[in-house]
Scaffold this motif. Sequence first.
Motif, PDB file in Angstrom:
ATOM      1  N   UNK A 186       0.839  -1.206   0.000  1.00 40.05           N
ATOM      2  CA  UNK A 186       0.000   0.000   0.000  1.00 40.05           C
ATOM      3  C   UNK A 186       0.872   1.253   0.000  1.00 40.05           C
ATOM      4  N   UNK A 187       0.514   2.219  -0.832  1.00 40.04           N
ATOM      5  CA  UNK A 187       1.299   3.452  -0.915  1.00 40.04           C
ATOM      6  C   UNK A 187       0.658   4.617  -0.175  1.00 40.04           C
ATOM      7  N   UNK A 188      -0.681   4.596  -0.011  1.00 35.90           N
ATOM      8  CA  UNK A 188      -1.367   5.694   0.672  1.00 35.90           C
ATOM      9  C   UNK A 188      -2.225   5.152   1.805  1.00 35.90           C
ATOM     10  N   UNK A 206     -12.232  -1.056  -6.375  1.00 34.08           N
ATOM     11  CA  UNK A 206     -12.364  -1.377  -4.948  1.00 34.08           C
ATOM     12  C   UNK A 206     -11.086  -1.094  -4.182  1.00 34.08           C
ATOM     13  N   UNK A 207      -9.950  -1.426  -4.764  1.00 38.00           N
ATOM     14  CA  UNK A 207      -8.678  -1.330  -4.048  1.00 38.00           C
ATOM     15  C   UNK A 207      -8.013   0.041  -4.162  1.00 38.00           C
ATOM     16  N   UNK A 208      -8.598   1.016  -4.877  1.00 32.76           N
ATOM     17  CA  UNK A 208      -7.898   2.296  -4.919  1.00 32.76           C
ATOM     18  C   UNK A 208      -8.569   3.427  -5.654  1.00 32.76           C
ATOM     19  N   UNK A 209      -9.020   3.183  -6.884  1.00 33.84           N
ATOM     20  CA  UNK A 209      -9.462   4.324  -7.687  1.00 33.84           C
ATOM     21  C   UNK A 209     -10.722   4.982  -7.130  1.00 33.84           C
ATOM     22  N   UNK A 245     -10.965  13.142  -3.833  1.00 33.58           N
ATOM     23  CA  UNK A 245     -10.753  14.229  -4.786  1.00 33.58           C
ATOM     24  C   UNK A 245      -9.374  14.221  -5.399  1.00 33.58           C
ATOM     25  N   UNK A 246      -8.619  13.146  -5.204  1.00 29.71           N
ATOM     26  CA  UNK A 246      -7.228  13.119  -5.639  1.00 29.71           C
ATOM     27  C   UNK A 246      -7.064  12.824  -7.127  1.00 29.71           C
ATOM     28  N   UNK A 247      -8.137  12.449  -7.809  1.00 29.37           N
ATOM     29  CA  UNK A 247      -8.051  12.199  -9.253  1.00 29.37           C
ATOM     30  C   UNK A 247      -8.478  13.416 -10.066  1.00 29.37           C
ATOM     31  N   UNK A 302       8.907  18.091  -2.164  1.00 31.22           N
ATOM     32  CA  UNK A 302       8.701  16.705  -2.575  1.00 31.22           C
ATOM     33  C   UNK A 302       7.829  16.641  -3.818  1.00 31.22           C
ATOM     34  N   UNK A 303       8.068  15.650  -4.643  1.00 28.64           N
ATOM     35  CA  UNK A 303       7.254  15.444  -5.840  1.00 28.64           C
ATOM     36  C   UNK A 303       5.957  14.748  -5.459  1.00 28.64           C
ATOM     37  N   UNK A 304       4.805  15.283  -5.859  1.00 23.93           N
ATOM     38  CA  UNK A 304       3.540  14.621  -5.545  1.00 23.93           C
ATOM     39  C   UNK A 304       3.510  13.198  -6.104  1.00 23.93           C
ATOM     40  N   UNK A 305       2.915  12.250  -5.410  1.00 21.51           N
ATOM     41  CA  UNK A 305       2.829  10.868  -5.897  1.00 21.51           C
ATOM     42  C   UNK A 305       2.037  10.776  -7.196  1.00 21.51           C
ATOM     43  N   UNK A 306       2.235   9.688  -7.936  1.00 19.89           N
ATOM     44  CA  UNK A 306       1.588   9.532  -9.238  1.00 19.89           C
ATOM     45  C   UNK A 306       0.078   9.478  -9.132  1.00 19.89           C
ATOM     46  N   UNK A 307      -0.441   9.004  -7.977  1.00 15.35           N
ATOM     47  CA  UNK A 307      -1.903   8.903  -7.821  1.00 15.35           C
ATOM     48  C   UNK A 307      -2.570  10.240  -7.517  1.00 15.35           C
TER      49      UNK A 307
END
Length: 432
Positions: A136-138, A388-391, A398-400, A419-424
């Motif tokens: 898990x990244x977030x 289900x697992x993330x999107x 609101x991160x997308x 810091x560079x914002x994460x890809x998600x």
Amino acid sequence: MRGFVKAVAGQRSQLAKALAWALADITQAMASGADEIAELDRLIESGPGENEGVEESALSQAAADGEDLLTRLEHEQPVLAAAAGAEAADGRRPSSPDESFLGGIDDLRRYLSWAALFGKNRLALTRALIDTYPEVDLFTPMLVDLQGLDDSPKTSPLQQLELQEKISRLGILGQLGAQVLPFVGFDPRRFGAVALVKEAVTEFGCIGVKMYPPMGFLPWRNRQAGVPGMSAEQALGVDDALANLYDWCTEHDVPITAHGNPTQFAKRAYMDFSGPERWATVLEQWGGLRLNLGHFGWNGRPDWPRRIAELTSVHPRLYADIGNHDLDDLDDTIEVLDQIFTAQQEMRQRFMFGSDWYMVANHLDFEHFLTRVRAAYLAKFPTHLDSFMGSTALTFLGFDDPTNKNNQRVCERYMTYGATPPAWLATESDSP
């Protein structure tokens, strides 16, 4: 925590006594909030690699603590240990009386280990969380305001926010191996509760609000309902605070997660305070509110999940999650979800994974909660696993959407710390 454990244990009085005995011992050695803040400041100053991998996992420590607590409880209060073990077994069906006794003791040991986690510092718990779910990244840990209990925290709400901001910053700076963006707890009965939420979001990096109505307030219309123990004047103040919160969260794209189960209530009269009909009245007035009903109304109310699913068809920003579901009933859970999704297709797109860690730490096999839930979901709903697992969670937060104010606040925070914002996390450069 004493008040919370008493409420969680509910009618299992001997288990509650055993856990209270353990907590009295555990809290003696707890670090103060000020001590934790000083240590976090040192780690932020020292940079990556400091003390990495040196300290034993909080989960391992808690397991050892639980073993020690059980040994001492059996020695000091053997009758209580036996009775608490029987209550901890809580309805399991052993094949023999001997297995019943031994199983109960094992269950009690697990509960005592769970209680021992309350004594660990927040950074150690965060690292244990990340170690438990390394893929898990977030993570979005959610503070809870337990004002409805007959207990008081050792650290103030502002200290707790400062602690969580510094832990979150360690993640942003690359020192945790994952990103940790917290929600702030909210109880409308607390003086200055809305101001605290605003400060948490604008100054301490919180990305949402966590509400817990079973502590003793309704999501809306407290004055009309006549809440037990709440005067008409108090109810008016509570509803004013709630209205101010919903107005502000809607305007500033701040999502809210609410405890959405008839469980873990401060008093039995509050059990149904977070039911779907209570929230329907909120969404009728604040249709733009982003709301997640945690646990999907699952325990003991078969009509709650279905009613939540029905509400998603008319409220496009309503979500639910699977947090803290019992793995013993996972197959049945998936089958009921299939029935609900068939009846309400929209619910499939609004359903998210959640762990409720470390509340699940008193469950058997809790370390595999994510992998087992994911595997079961994949087997039944293979084309919707990514949602289900993330999107879906990214949409809820609101991160997308780079135009979402919650997204923009988080992006700004990453830039503040270089810091560079994460890809998600969608940025303006991602827009077509």
